[in-house]
Design a protein around this motif. Structure first.
Motif, PDB file in Angstrom:
ATOM      1  N   GLU A 103     -26.310  -8.035 -41.951  1.00 41.11           N
ATOM      2  CA  GLU A 103     -26.486  -9.378 -42.496  1.00 41.11           C
ATOM      3  C   GLU A 103     -25.402 -10.323 -41.968  1.00 41.11           C
ATOM      4  N   LEU A 104     -24.163  -9.831 -42.002  1.00 37.94           N
ATOM      5  CA  LEU A 104     -23.044 -10.648 -41.516  1.00 37.94           C
ATOM      6  C   LEU A 104     -23.190 -10.896 -40.009  1.00 37.94           C
ATOM      7  N   ALA A 105     -23.638  -9.871 -39.275  1.00 37.07           N
ATOM      8  CA  ALA A 105     -23.816 -10.018 -37.824  1.00 37.07           C
ATOM      9  C   ALA A 105     -24.829 -11.124 -37.518  1.00 37.07           C
ATOM     10  N   LYS A 135     -25.679 -13.675 -39.481  1.00 37.71           N
ATOM     11  CA  LYS A 135     -25.080 -14.953 -39.881  1.00 37.71           C
ATOM     12  C   LYS A 135     -24.134 -15.459 -38.782  1.00 37.71           C
ATOM     13  N   MET A 136     -23.367 -14.531 -38.220  1.00 42.24           N
ATOM     14  CA  MET A 136     -22.412 -14.885 -37.180  1.00 42.24           C
ATOM     15  C   MET A 136     -23.133 -15.319 -35.912  1.00 42.24           C
ATOM     16  N   ASN A 137     -24.123 -14.543 -35.536  1.00 43.12           N
ATOM     17  CA  ASN A 137     -24.868 -14.839 -34.312  1.00 43.12           C
ATOM     18  C   ASN A 137     -25.480 -16.236 -34.362  1.00 43.12           C
ATOM     19  N   ALA A 138     -25.983 -16.605 -35.543  1.00 45.57           N
ATOM     20  CA  ALA A 138     -26.596 -17.926 -35.708  1.00 45.57           C
ATOM     21  C   ALA A 138     -25.584 -19.037 -35.432  1.00 45.57           C
ATOM     22  N   LYS A 139     -24.308 -18.734 -35.661  1.00 42.46           N
ATOM     23  CA  LYS A 139     -23.261 -19.741 -35.422  1.00 42.46           C
ATOM     24  C   LYS A 139     -22.543 -19.528 -34.088  1.00 42.46           C
ATOM     25  N   GLY A 140     -23.052 -18.588 -33.279  1.00 40.08           N
ATOM     26  CA  GLY A 140     -22.453 -18.370 -31.961  1.00 40.08           C
ATOM     27  C   GLY A 140     -21.225 -17.491 -31.957  1.00 40.08           C
ATOM     28  N   TYR A 141     -21.179 -16.515 -32.884  1.00 42.11           N
ATOM     29  CA  TYR A 141     -20.043 -15.583 -32.932  1.00 42.11           C
ATOM     30  C   TYR A 141     -20.533 -14.143 -32.874  1.00 42.11           C
ATOM     31  N   GLN A 142     -19.721 -13.251 -32.364  1.00 38.49           N
ATOM     32  CA  GLN A 142     -19.949 -11.819 -32.552  1.00 38.49           C
ATOM     33  C   GLN A 142     -18.604 -11.102 -32.642  1.00 38.49           C
ATOM     34  N   PHE A 143     -18.608 -10.001 -33.435  1.00 39.10           N
ATOM     35  CA  PHE A 143     -17.361  -9.263 -33.634  1.00 39.10           C
ATOM     36  C   PHE A 143     -17.084  -8.301 -32.499  1.00 39.10           C
ATOM     37  N   SER A 144     -15.807  -8.078 -32.226  1.00 42.71           N
ATOM     38  CA  SER A 144     -15.407  -6.849 -31.557  1.00 42.71           C
ATOM     39  C   SER A 144     -14.086  -6.406 -32.171  1.00 42.71           C
ATOM     40  N   SER A 145     -13.612  -5.244 -31.736  1.00 39.31           N
ATOM     41  CA  SER A 145     -12.446  -4.657 -32.372  1.00 39.31           C
ATOM     42  C   SER A 145     -11.311  -4.421 -31.395  1.00 39.31           C
ATOM     43  N   ALA A 146     -10.099  -4.664 -31.885  1.00 43.60           N
ATOM     44  CA  ALA A 146      -8.913  -4.333 -31.089  1.00 43.60           C
ATOM     45  C   ALA A 146      -8.237  -3.086 -31.640  1.00 43.60           C
ATOM     46  N   ASN A 147      -8.854  -2.456 -32.629  1.00 42.40           N
ATOM     47  CA  ASN A 147      -8.300  -1.203 -33.160  1.00 42.40           C
ATOM     48  C   ASN A 147      -8.602  -0.059 -32.208  1.00 42.40           C
ATOM     49  N   SER A 148      -7.949   1.069 -32.450  1.00 36.08           N
ATOM     50  CA  SER A 148      -8.109   2.162 -31.497  1.00 36.08           C
ATOM     51  C   SER A 148      -9.489   2.819 -31.605  1.00 36.08           C
ATOM     52  N   MET A 198     -17.358  -4.737 -42.618  1.00 30.13           N
ATOM     53  CA  MET A 198     -17.847  -5.973 -41.994  1.00 30.13           C
ATOM     54  C   MET A 198     -18.532  -5.682 -40.662  1.00 30.13           C
ATOM     55  N   PHE A 199     -17.958  -4.772 -39.901  1.00 35.29           N
ATOM     56  CA  PHE A 199     -18.576  -4.388 -38.632  1.00 35.29           C
ATOM     57  C   PHE A 199     -19.972  -3.828 -38.843  1.00 35.29           C
ATOM     58  N   GLU A 251     -15.039 -12.753 -47.569  1.00 34.92           N
ATOM     59  CA  GLU A 251     -15.000 -14.184 -47.885  1.00 34.92           C
ATOM     60  C   GLU A 251     -13.977 -14.907 -47.010  1.00 34.92           C
ATOM     61  N   ALA A 252     -12.848 -14.266 -46.808  1.00 34.65           N
ATOM     62  CA  ALA A 252     -11.799 -14.880 -45.986  1.00 34.65           C
ATOM     63  C   ALA A 252     -12.298 -15.113 -44.557  1.00 34.65           C
ATOM     64  N   VAL A 253     -13.031 -14.132 -44.024  1.00 40.94           N
ATOM     65  CA  VAL A 253     -13.558 -14.262 -42.665  1.00 40.94           C
ATOM     66  C   VAL A 253     -14.601 -15.378 -42.603  1.00 40.94           C
ATOM     67  N   GLU A 254     -15.491 -15.405 -43.595  1.00 41.17           N
ATOM     68  CA  GLU A 254     -16.539 -16.439 -43.595  1.00 41.17           C
ATOM     69  C   GLU A 254     -15.922 -17.831 -43.664  1.00 41.17           C
ATOM     70  N   LYS A 255     -14.845 -17.942 -44.412  1.00 47.75           N
ATOM     71  CA  LYS A 255     -14.179 -19.235 -44.538  1.00 47.75           C
ATOM     72  C   LYS A 255     -13.583 -19.669 -43.192  1.00 47.75           C
ATOM     73  N   ILE A 256     -12.922 -18.754 -42.537  1.00 40.62           N
ATOM     74  CA  ILE A 256     -12.308 -19.063 -41.245  1.00 40.62           C
ATOM     75  C   ILE A 256     -13.361 -19.513 -40.225  1.00 40.62           C
ATOM     76  N   LEU A 257     -14.493 -18.816 -40.216  1.00 42.16           N
ATOM     77  CA  LEU A 257     -15.515 -19.090 -39.204  1.00 42.16           C
ATOM     78  C   LEU A 257     -16.487 -20.197 -39.647  1.00 42.16           C
ATOM     79  N   GLY A 258     -16.356 -20.625 -40.880  1.00 38.67           N
ATOM     80  CA  GLY A 258     -17.256 -21.663 -41.394  1.00 38.67           C
ATOM     81  C   GLY A 258     -18.687 -21.181 -41.497  1.00 38.67           C
ATOM     82  N   LEU A 259     -18.886 -19.965 -41.984  1.00 38.59           N
ATOM     83  CA  LEU A 259     -20.261 -19.416 -42.099  1.00 38.59           C
ATOM     84  C   LEU A 259     -20.930 -19.881 -43.387  1.00 38.59           C
TER      85      LEU A 259
END
Ligand SMILES: *Cc1c(COP(=O)(O)O)cnc(C)c1O
Length: 494
Positions: A211-213, A215-228, A206-207, A486-494
């Motif tokens: 394409e996903l980035a 889609k997210m940007n258009a809705k005012g979102y961007q990813f970051s990571s809390a993993n190491s 996903m990172f 799909e689960a992420v898109e559902k949560i964010l309403g993409l």
């Protein structure tokens, strides 16, 4: 010294620390690495007198060069406060001849708190510095402990939301309960039918999706990571190795410049990589013992120079180390390859396509400060029992893997050795109590065992455990490993 960050997989543009923290992963799928390792400047003698917070500032200021003194000190103050149940933050205790660096005194009683208490502060400061207006969506795969620590850190932090994926059948009962009871309007927890590597691969995919980035940007979102994989996780972890050295000096156990060993129970190779960075800064760490459980892919790698993930994934009593693809090893590979990003990319591509890679003899020679070791399930349990009987000290299963490697390999060096103690035994109560006396404890419920552990160890039951005794389950979503996006898109309403 002005440290910038670059990808392990190409020699493109460098970014600042705050940009690297915001992005998590580089655009080419590589990990961000500092373009130089700064040298430790404070006289070691002085470490004796420094608090955890002071040490943190002296370490982190080098790596986060675009943070102002005021910004960084505010982050440190916010993170390392009364959330920890001791002023020392990371106490060093001597038991049965070894030094246990207890990294589990934070909110969620695992070492992940050491970095995830500060990451939300680093993230929101980075967003402000870079004029980011999108909501930052923290996307995380967890083998159990990162998930809860990240949820606790980011819960209700303005401008952020968090989505955590964990292997539905691959975490301890207490770990799962800690996650599914998490409060906070911006928190999401999803169990996947698959193992940790599946969760981590799905998240990385996903990172990397442009394409996903978009889609997210258009809705005012961007990813970051809390993993190491996020350098905002790695840098705060360097601090406690420097601090531990100071504590040994303070206790009169070593002279300044005397070398010590560390033993680190390892999964994704983040914790031990931080020790390696501390060593490269000039802290006198001699040998870094990399301790694995029965998923001993790293042990085999240090033995043979071949990293081979094509093997059975074993569910053990130390689930946070049940990992066959240790992401942070890529940063070490990059370094021992002479900072050659082409070579690193070639090896990482081979890992994806062939399931293995082999390093050159020259690279292997650079690994001489690492020694691999591992403990079987039986050896892990025996270690818990043995140290309890010898010293009345009860450790968790992950720490026990390291303690076994200490006993079987590190002890004979004659050097003082620090064992990274990565979780409270209360987090893995069943495995710990079974190790001590299976016949006696097998029939008891998880919370009865908590009381028994309290009785045996005399260690106060942590707040993190008291809280989940009665807390309602707030998250019950489960999906297949193929349906994570799909689960992420559902949560964010993409
Ligand atoms: C995450 C974790 C580890 C492994 O640490 P890495 O940085 O992934 O190598 C070991 N023990 C515990 C308890 C953990 O939570």
């Amino acid at each position: 010294m002005n440290i910038m960050y670059k990808s392990t997989r190409s020699d493109g543009e460098k970014v600042t620390a705050s940009q690297a923290i915001l992005k998590g992963l580089a655009d080419d799928g590589g990990l961000f690495v500092p373009d130089a390792i700064p040298k430790w400047e404070v006289p070691l003698e002085q470490l004796k007198e420094m608090s955890y917070q002071e040490t943190a500032y002296e370490v982190m200021k080098f790596f986060l060069s675009d943070f102002t003194e005021e910004e960084l000190k505010a982050c440190i103050r916010g993170a390392y406060d009364e959330k920890f149940d001791t002023k020392e933050i990371a106490p060093l205790v001597k038991k049965d001849g070894a030094f246990y660096l207890e990294l589990f005194h934070g909110k969620t009683i695992a070492f992940k708190d050491m970095a995830l208490s500060i990451l939300p502060y680093l993230m929101t400061t980075s967003a402000k510095k870079n004029g980011v207006t999108n909501e930052i969506v923290i996307l995380t795969a967890t083998s159990g402990d990162t998930g809860k620590a990240a949820l606790a850190g980011f819960a209700d932090v303005p401008g952020t939301s968090i989505i955590v994926f964990y292997p539905k059948n691959g975490v301890s009962p207490i770990q799962e309960r800690q996650m599914v009871t998490q409060e906070g309007k911006n928190t999401n927890v999803i169990g996947i039918v698959g193992n940790f590597d599946d969760a981590q691969t799905g998240v990385k995919k996903m990172f990397n999706s442009k394409e996903l980035a978009e889609k997210m940007n258009a809705k005012g979102y961007q990813f970051s990571s809390a993993n190491s994989i996020n350098i905002g996780r790695l840098v705060p972890q360097i601090v406690y190795y420097v601090y531990a050295y100071g504590q040994l000096l303070k206790k009169g156990e070593i002279e300044p410049e005397e070398t010590i060993n560390v033993v680190v129970p390892t999964g994704n190779f983040g914790n031990i990589l931080a020790a390696y960075y501390a060593k490269n800064m000039g802290i006198p760490l001699e040998t870094l013992f990399c301790a694995s459980n029965e998923n001993k892919v790293l042990y085999d790698f240090f033995q043979t120079g071949t990293y081979d993930r094509k093997r059975e994934f074993i569910l053990t009593s130390s689930p946070s180390m049940d990992i066959l693809i240790s992401s942070n090893l890529e940063r070490l590979i990059y370094r021992i390859a002479g900072e050659d990003s082409n070579k690193t990319k070639e090896l990482m591509d081979a890992l994806t396509s062939e399931g293995e890679y082999k390093i050159t003899d020259k690279m292997r020679a650079e690994l001489d400060c690492f020694v691999g070791g591992y403990a079987s399930e039986e050896q892990t349990a025996q270690t818990i029992r043995k140290v309890y009987q010898a010293a009345g000290y009860i450790m968790d299963t992950h720490t026990a893997v390291a303690s076994y490697v200490y006993d079987s390999k590190a002890k004979e060096t004659g050097r003082k050795t620090v064992i990274a103690s990565t979780a409270s035994p209360y987090k893995f109560t069943r495995s710990v109590m079974d190790a001590i006396d299976k016949d006696k404890y097998d029939a008891m419920s998880d919370f009865e065992l908590v009381d028994e552990l309290n009785h045996l160890s005399g260690v106060k039951i942590p707040k993190a455990i008291e809280e989940i005794r009665t807390a309602p389950v707030l998250h019950d979503t489960v999906c297949d490993k193929s349906q994570m996006q799909e689960a992420v898109e559902k949560i964010l309403g993409l």
